[in-house]
Design a protein around this motif. Structure first.
Motif, short mmCIF file in Angstrom:
data_model
loop_
_atom_site.label_atom_id
_atom_site.label_comp_id
_atom_site.label_asym_id
_atom_site.label_seq_id
_atom_site.Cartn_x
_atom_site.Cartn_y
_atom_site.Cartn_z
N VAL A 1 14.30 94.93 13.26
CA VAL A 1 14.91 94.67 14.56
C VAL A 1 14.03 95.22 15.69
CG1 VAL A 1 16.90 95.14 16.04
CG2 VAL A 1 17.24 94.56 13.64
N ASP A 2 13.43 96.38 15.48
CA ASP A 2 12.53 96.95 16.48
C ASP A 2 11.36 96.00 16.73
OD1 ASP A 2 14.17 99.12 16.57
OD2 ASP A 2 12.84 100.45 15.41
N ARG A 3 10.80 95.47 15.65
CA ARG A 3 9.67 94.56 15.79
C ARG A 3 10.09 93.29 16.51
NH1 ARG A 3 4.70 92.85 13.47
NH2 ARG A 3 4.59 90.58 13.40
N ALA B 1 10.05 90.56 23.76
CA ALA B 1 9.60 91.06 25.06
C ALA B 1 8.23 90.49 25.42
CB ALA B 1 9.56 92.59 25.05
N ARG B 2 7.33 90.42 24.44
CA ARG B 2 5.99 89.89 24.72
C ARG B 2 6.00 88.40 25.01
NH1 ARG B 2 4.39 93.37 20.37
NH2 ARG B 2 4.37 91.57 18.95
N SER B 3 6.96 87.70 24.40
CA SER B 3 6.96 86.23 24.51
C SER B 3 7.66 85.72 25.76
CB SER B 3 7.62 85.62 23.27
OG SER B 3 9.01 85.92 23.25
N VAL B 4 8.45 86.59 26.42
CA VAL B 4 9.23 86.12 27.56
C VAL B 4 8.34 85.74 28.73
CG1 VAL B 4 10.90 86.82 29.31
CG2 VAL B 4 11.34 87.32 26.89
N ALA B 5 7.53 86.68 29.21
CA ALA B 5 6.54 86.41 30.26
C ALA B 5 7.13 85.65 31.43
CB ALA B 5 5.35 85.65 29.68
#
Length: 860
Positions: A668-670, A676-680
């Motif tokens: 879940v942490d990953r 978060a990285r993919s939202v941009a």
């Protein structure tokens, strides 16, 4: 199929406005469509039988080079050996087509024959078969002659065609309007992810299919159906849920594909015909076919096949099965497992032991096996029985050889022996490959309802869709059993020198302990004369993969297929809750994942693991099944949706069995980091990521913390507070939750909410003292700056509550901490208490300014 015929009628009307030649050709197409639809209906009405009559006729039609072959197949279906297996409902078509009518008869069939004969006079086509007594089969044969004379091999003059058109069209219309085929209830059925069907009515009464639109327990594959007592699929008519077009076979069978033609739009396309790849020769018997006669095996009369010579003992399963067969409690026992996992060989091993004990008068073996899994690959074989009638007839002939049993007598005798009412007994009835019977649910209901102890029933099956039995699941071999199999097979193949411990471990992991996969892989090692890549070999074994998994896959609901293909696309353990979140993300159609996973587990297509605490569930697919699924995914219409699901599943990262023991936390942490990285800056992706984590959090509450991190990162402070509140609601004793909630409420300018969280945090047994003193500092601050505008009594209770908590842990405080406790006393108007705590602080640190200021304030 009146819908298709009506469209042909419209095409003919339009062609009439063009030219006589165009109209004539349209009427011929109309007639061809009529012939093929009648043929498709009749073949749909042929029930499965051991000689595979329907398959043989379909095999011919897919390779038919003209409409003449369709007429020949129809004639054979209605008059030949296959006609014995026609269901009763389709016999109205049989009578309508085969009944002869003399000239002068007023029946519509005779009128159609006479009109066709009249058209033939203009076209120079022989009509001798239509004179005297004739049937519609003669009509079909003569129509072929007209088609070949005018469109196939000849070119009649337009004026001749114009003369023939009226009679020809009237004749075709009479068949279209009166044949039972076109008065039946036809529909296209497409199963949705919910398990219910979309019913697209083609003709007739929708009510006969109403249960498919409302219930979820039906398991018919998608396609065109005609209602003949029950819905029967027409393999030869292809359409879609929108009924946008209708396609029928048009020959040109090559390399497992055949051409189809739409008579409505003239469109052609190719379809998969791999099911009809094998020639229609007499099939060999299975290697586990029943013996032809009852013989004495040990102390018991039986027709069971011999033990499997290369059988490797499986002590635990053998003991369990033997105990169930010997007890007096379980009348029906089921061996359940994937194809090739050893159900039949296990059953035979135990049955031969039981036969020596004289526990049963007779052990009767019925084999429905249609594929033998041999070391050199799967081979199609002939099943001994396919229906209850076959079983009853076979059993009665074994017990009373030489007697001519009627169908009714055989059925009654079989039922009497099951129930213990016959003179003979007790019996052990064994059904091998139960799922390949024509109607396994019906036979099971009959057998389980009739059997009475001490008689027993043993079933081997890949799928178990019935209840009231005692299931014994046959999984892959244990490591010790697998080692024995490798030794036996390696010695026989001469490859033991290649099988070191490390290679044996790789073999076990690749095969998942599956005995048949193991034998195939060892055979490939022997062929290569060296060690090989197991995954590459398995992927190349198309026939093996199909034999092991195709039938189980085809029987799955669309929802279960979707789940299976998704899991196959990610060769790693997948958290169950994560799979749920991905499949039920915004934009996907809702379906109940639980039943879909249950289907896959019952079919042994997936496996389930739990973490060390028995909580979080992880799902995996054995290598061979995963490679089969990847092949299916290439041609699946679900591919695009599954790719979208995988974007989320990949966020969990690669998870191995050793990782599963640690639970869901790391995955879940990953996932949260990946989201978060993919939202941009993409609000839509953020909304989708939030929905996924919310879903996971409902089953795995720590995910609320990761969701709050994500929301805080993207400025969604109010939403983050709500997530943290959801977490603390179910984890009231968790320090991190209350601490995070207090900080978030402070950032959101909610002093009352912040102080409430800090009070709860300070009261936790697990809270370090720093949480207590910080709560006192923040409470004093908001009260001093008047940030907290609350009722005086509420404020008093809040301060007193924290004071009592603080005083219980005062021994842990330094001078500054005690000054904060003194301030709490001042807010309660307890000057003596404030002075006492401040003086105690000065005793610890005489120069502490905070305590000195409190003393000065009190003494002023």
């Amino acid at each position: 199929m009146r819908e298709a015929l009506e469209r042909m009628r419209i095409r003919a009307d339009r062609a009439a406005e063009d030219s006589d030649l165009a109209l004539f050709m349209e009427v011929l197409y109309w007639g061809e469509l009529l012939v093929k639809v009648v043929g498709a209906e009749v073949l749909a009405g042929i029930q499965d039988d051991r000689d595979r009559n329907r398959y043989a006729l379909e095999y011919r039609l897919l390779r038919a080079d003209g409409i003449g072959e369709w007429v020949s197949v129809l004639d054979e279906a209605l008059k030949g050996p296959a006609s014995q297996h026609l269901c009763s409902e389709v016999r109205t078509t049989q009578r309508a087509v085969t009944q002869q009518f003399p000239q002068g008869s007023s029946e519509w069939q005779r009128t159609a024959l006479d009109n066709l004969a009249d058209a033939c006079k203009y076209l120079d086509v022989n009509t001798s078969s239509l004179s005297g007594r004739a049937a519609l089969m003669d009509w079909f044969a003569t129509f072929v002659a007209i088609r070949n004379r005018t469109r196939g091999h000849g070119a009649a003059r337009p004026d001749i065609l114009a003369s023939a058109i009226p009679s020809l069209r009237r004749s075709v219309e009479l068949l279209s309007d009166n044949l039972p085929t076109f008065g039946r209830d036809w529909a296209h059925l497409k199963r949705n992810l919910s398990g219910k069907y979309r019913v697209s009515l083609i003709a007739g009464d929708r009510n006969v299919y109403s249960s498919f639109a409302m219930e979820t327990d039906h398991k018919l594959p998608d396609g065109v159906y005609v209602h003949l007592g029950r819905p029967r699929r027409s393999e030869l008519i292809l359409s879609d849920a929108d009924l946008s077009d209708f396609f029928l076979p048009n020959g040109n069978y090559r390399h497992g594909r055949y051409e189809t033609l739409s008579y409505l739009t003239d469109e052609r396309r190719t379809e998969d015909g791999s099911r009809w790849l094998l020639p229609v020769d007499a099939l060999p018997a299975s290697e586990t076919t029943a013996a032809p006669d009852m013989e004495l095996v040990g102390e018991t009369f039986s027709n069971i096949p011999p033990r499997i010579e290369s059988y490797v003992p499986r002590p635990s399963l053998e003991s369990e099965l033997r105990a169930l067969l010997d007890d007096s409690r379980h009348p029906v026992i089921t061996l359940l497992g994937r194809g090739g996992v050893g159900k039949t060989s296990l059953a035979l091993e135990v049955l031969h032991a039981v036969a020596k004990a004289d526990a049963f008068f007779s052990i009767v073996w019925f084999s429905a096996r249609d594929i033998d899994l041999l070391p050199d690959g799967p081979k199609v074989v002939r099943a001994d029985v396919l229906s209850r009638d076959d079983v009853a007839r076979e059993f009665s002939s074994l017990m009373r050889p030489g007697r001519d049993w009627s169908k009714k007598e055989a059925s009654e005798y079989f039922s009497a022996c099951l129930s213990g009412e016959a003179d003979d007994g007790p019996f052990l009835f064994v059904f091998d490959n139960f799922e390949t019977l024509r109607d396994p649910d019906e036979l099971y209901a009959s057998v389980s309802n009739s059997v009475r102890l001490p008689n027993k029933v043993l079933i081997t099956t890949r799928t178990r869709d019935f209840k009231a039995d005692y299931p014994v699941e046959v999984r892959g071999m244990s490591r010790s059993e697998h080692a024995a199999l490798v030794d036996e097979s390696g010695l026989r193949l001469g490859v033991l020198h290649l099988l070191n411990e490390e290679y044996r471990e790789r073999l076990y992991d690749a095969s998942n302990g599956h005995p048949y996969v193991t034998k195939i892989l060892l055979g490939e090692v022997a062929n290569a004369g060296q060690r090989i890549s197991f995954e590459r070999v398995i992927a190349s074994q198309d026939s093996m993969l199909d034999a092991l998994f195709e039938r189980s896959f085809a029987a799955l609901s669309p929802a279960a297929q979707r789940v299976f293909l998704t899991l196959c696309s990610w060769r790693s353990l997948v958290p169950r809750v994560g799979l749920q979140a991905a499949l039920l993300r915004p934009g996907n159609d809702y379906f109940d994942l639980g039943p879909a996973l249950d289907e896959l587990l019952r079919s042994s297509l997936i496996e389930e693991l739990r973490d060390d605490e028995g909580g979080a569930e992880f799902l995996s697919v054995p290598l061979a099944a995963a490679l089969f699924g990847k092949q299916k995914l290439v041609i699946s219409p679900m591919q695009t949706a599954i790719e979208a699901d995988l974007e989320l599943i990949r966020g969990f990262g690669v998870t191995k069995s050793v990782d599963a023991s640690k639970g869901l936390g790391p995955q879940v942490d990953r996932l949260a980091r990946v989201i978060a990285r993919s939202v941009a800056g993409d609000d839509k992706r953020l909304t989708e990521g939030v929905a996924v984590l919310e879903y996971i959090a409902h089953e795995y509450p720590p995910a609320w913390l990761r969701l709050a991190d994500l929301q805080i990162e993207f400025g969604k402070l109010v939403e983050a507070v709500a997530s943290l509140e959801r977490y603390t609601a179910v984890n009231a004793e968790d320090r991190e939750g209350w601490s995070r909630l207090a900080e978030a409420r402070q950032a959101a300018s909610d002093p009352l909410g912040e102080i409430h969280a800090r009070l709860r945090l300070a009261e936790l047994d697990s809270a370090p003292f720093q949480d207590v003193t910080k709560a006192a500092a923040r409470l004093t601050s908001v009260l001093s700056t008047r940030e907290l505008d609350i009722d005086k009594d509420v404020r008093h209770r809040m301060v007193d509550r924290l004071r009592r908590t603080f005083e219980r842990r005062a021994s842990e405080a330094d001078a500054t901490d005690l000054s904060r406790l003194a301030w709490l006393c001042l807010h309660l108007q307890d000057l003596a208490g404030a002075k006492a705590w401040a003086e105690r602080g000065l005793a610890l640190h005489p120069t502490n300014d905070h305590c000195r200021k409190i003393i000065d304030r009190i003494t002023v």
